[in-house]
Design an enzyme around this catalytic site. Structure first.
Site, PDB file in Angstrom:
ATOM      1  N   ARG A 136      -4.911   4.223   3.155  1.00  0.00           N
ATOM      2  CA  ARG A 136      -4.579   5.382   3.982  1.00  0.00           C
ATOM      3  C   ARG A 136      -3.628   4.918   5.068  1.00  0.00           C
ATOM      4  NH1 ARG A 136      -6.150   8.793   0.733  1.00  0.00           N
ATOM      5  NH2 ARG A 136      -7.901  10.240   1.039  1.00  0.00           N
ATOM      6  N   GLU A 182       1.638  11.959   6.980  1.00  0.00           N
ATOM      7  CA  GLU A 182       2.324  12.409   5.766  1.00  0.00           C
ATOM      8  C   GLU A 182       2.525  13.923   5.766  1.00  0.00           C
ATOM      9  OE1 GLU A 182       0.042  10.977   2.452  1.00  0.00           O
ATOM     10  OE2 GLU A 182       0.204   8.891   3.090  1.00  0.00           O
ATOM     11  N   HIS A 235       3.363   8.406  -1.467  1.00  0.00           N
ATOM     12  CA  HIS A 235       1.933   8.519  -1.783  1.00  0.00           C
ATOM     13  C   HIS A 235       1.746   8.879  -3.265  1.00  0.00           C
ATOM     14  CE1 HIS A 235      -2.266   9.485   0.070  1.00  0.00           C
ATOM     15  NE2 HIS A 235      -2.375   8.885  -1.117  1.00  0.00           N
TER      16      HIS A 235
END
Length: 328
Positions: free
Chosen positions: A240, A269, A287
Site C-alpha cells: 500500500r 492514488e 497499481h
C-alpha cells in the site's frame, strides 16, 4: 439474473465501487442488487432500501468506514475485493457482528510476478532503455550499462505472508539470497527472520514491501529505514502507498540516499506526486499488481462466492482474521 427490486423472498445486496461484469452478473435469482459506485452515491439510496441491505460487495478501494456500514441496520456480511482491507472498518464490523471477507490466494502468483518484474525493470532500467530505443538514440551510441543487477543483490522482504513467500520462491529460482522482516516469524519459513526492520535494512541492499496497510504499518518505510538501506539501495513497493513515507522516499531518491525505487502503489492514488513522475531513478506502475483479466475475474468471482455461500447458510470462503467464522 438478479433483480433490482427487493421483496420478502429476495436477499438485498449493495454493490459498492466500480462496476464489474463478473459481480454484476454473478448472482442467481433470489438476490436483489443495488449499485453505488462511490461514497457520494450512497445518498441516493432510499431509507427503505438501506433497511433491507443484508450484504455489501465492495468492488474497489472505496471508503467503507463505520459511518458507511452503520447505514445498513440489517447488514450481515461485507465481501471485499482484494487482499488488503484497510479501507474497511473491520473493527466496527467485528464489534457489530458483521462478517468481512477478502480475496486472498487467487491473486498471490500474479502479484508476486509483478513484484519480481518491477524489481528487474527497476534494477536493469528497462523502461529507460525502451525510451532510448524509441527515441532513435541506439543508432548513435550503445545504451550505457545499468547500475543495478539481481546478480549481486540480497533482498529483504517486508512481510512474509502468502505473497511474500511467493516472491521469495521466485528470488530463490533467480539465486538471490532472501531474508525477511515481520512482527513474528512466519510458520514453516526457513529464511532468516529480522524482528527489527532497521537491522535488516542495514544487512540488505533491496527491500520488497508486501505488508498490509493500515495504522500499524503507516509510513513503516521511513527516512531512517531508507538511510539504513544505503546508496546501493532499491525499494520495491507492491503493498500500500501508506506503508512508505512518500516525502522521505522522494528526498532519498533525489539525494542519492538510495539508488532507485519501483512503485506500484502510492499514498494518494491515482494522484502521483510530480516529483516522483519526473525522477529518472524510479519506475512507476498504476497499481496493477493483480491486474490481468484472468486474475481480476477470479477475484471478482470470489467476492460473489463469499456472499452466495453466506446466504445459503454456509461459512464464508475467505473471512478476515478480525471477523472469524462462528457457528450459525
Amino acid at each position: 439474473m438478479a433483480g433490482d427490486a427487493g421483496s420478502a423472498d429476495t436477499i438485498d445486496v449493495l454493490i459498492y465501487g466500480p462496476r464489474k461484469p463478473v459481480v454484476d452478473e454473478g448472482f442467481p435469482a433470489g438476490f436483489a442488487l443495488h449499485r453505488c459506485e462511490q461514497q457520494a452515491d450512497l445518498e441516493t439510496l432510499s431509507d427503505d432500501v438501506r433497511a433491507r441491505i443484508r450484504g455489501v460487495a465492495v468492488t474497489g478501494l472505496v471508503p467503507t468506514s463505520a459511518a458507511v456500514l452503520s447505514r445498513f441496520p440489517e447488514l450481515e456480511i461485507v465481501s471485499s475485493f482484494g487482499v488488503g482491507y484497510d479501507h474497511i472498518d473491520a473493527a466496527w464490523a467485528a464489534q457489530h457482528g458483521v462478517m468481512v471477507t477478502n480475496t486472498p490466494d487467487v491473486l498471490t502468483e500474479e502479484v508476486a510476478d509483478t513484484a519480481l518484474g518491477l524489481l528487474i525493470a527497476t534494477l536493469r532500467e528497462f523502461i529507460r532503455a525502451d525510451k532510448y530505443v524509441r527515441a532513435g538514440l541506439w543508432a548513435t551510441q550503445p545504451y550505457p550499462l545499468s547500475a543495478g543487477s539481481l546478480r549481486d543483490r540480497k533482498v529483504g522482504i517486508v512481510g512474509m505472508g502468502r505473497i511474500g513467500q511467493a516472491i521469495a520462491r521466485r528470488l530463490d529460482a533467480s539465486l538471490v539470497p532472501v531474508v525477511y522482516h515481520s512482527r513474528k516469524p512466519a510458520a514453516g519459513v526457513a529464511y532468516q527472520h529480522y524482528p527489527d526492520l532497521i537491522a535488516m535494512a542495514k544487512e540488505v541492499d533491496t527491500l520488497v514491501v508486501i505488508t498490509p496497510g493500515g495504522a500499524a504499518t503507516n509510513k513503516l518505510i521511513s527516512a531512517e529505514v531508507l538511510a539504513a538501506l544505503g546508496p546501493r539501495g532499491v525499494l520495491i513497493n507492491v503493498a500500500r502507498g501508506s506503508v512508505v513515507d512518500e516525502a522521505a522516499l522522494i528526498a532519498a531518491l533525489k539525494s542519492g540516499t538510495i539508488l532507485a525505487a519501483g512503485l506500484d502503489v502510492f499514498a494518494d492514488e491515482p494522484n502521483v506526486p510530480e516529483e516522483l513522475r519526473t525522477l529518472g531513478n524510479v519506475v512507476l506502475l498504476p497499481h496493477i499488481g493483480s491486474a490481468s483479466v484472468v486474475t481480476r475475474n477470479a477475484m471478482d468471482q470470489l467476492v460473489v462466492d463469499n456472499l452466495k455461500a453466506w446466504f445459503t447458510g454456509k461459512p464464508p470462503l475467505t473471512p478476515i482474521a478480525e471477523t472469524p467464522v462462528k457457528e450459525r
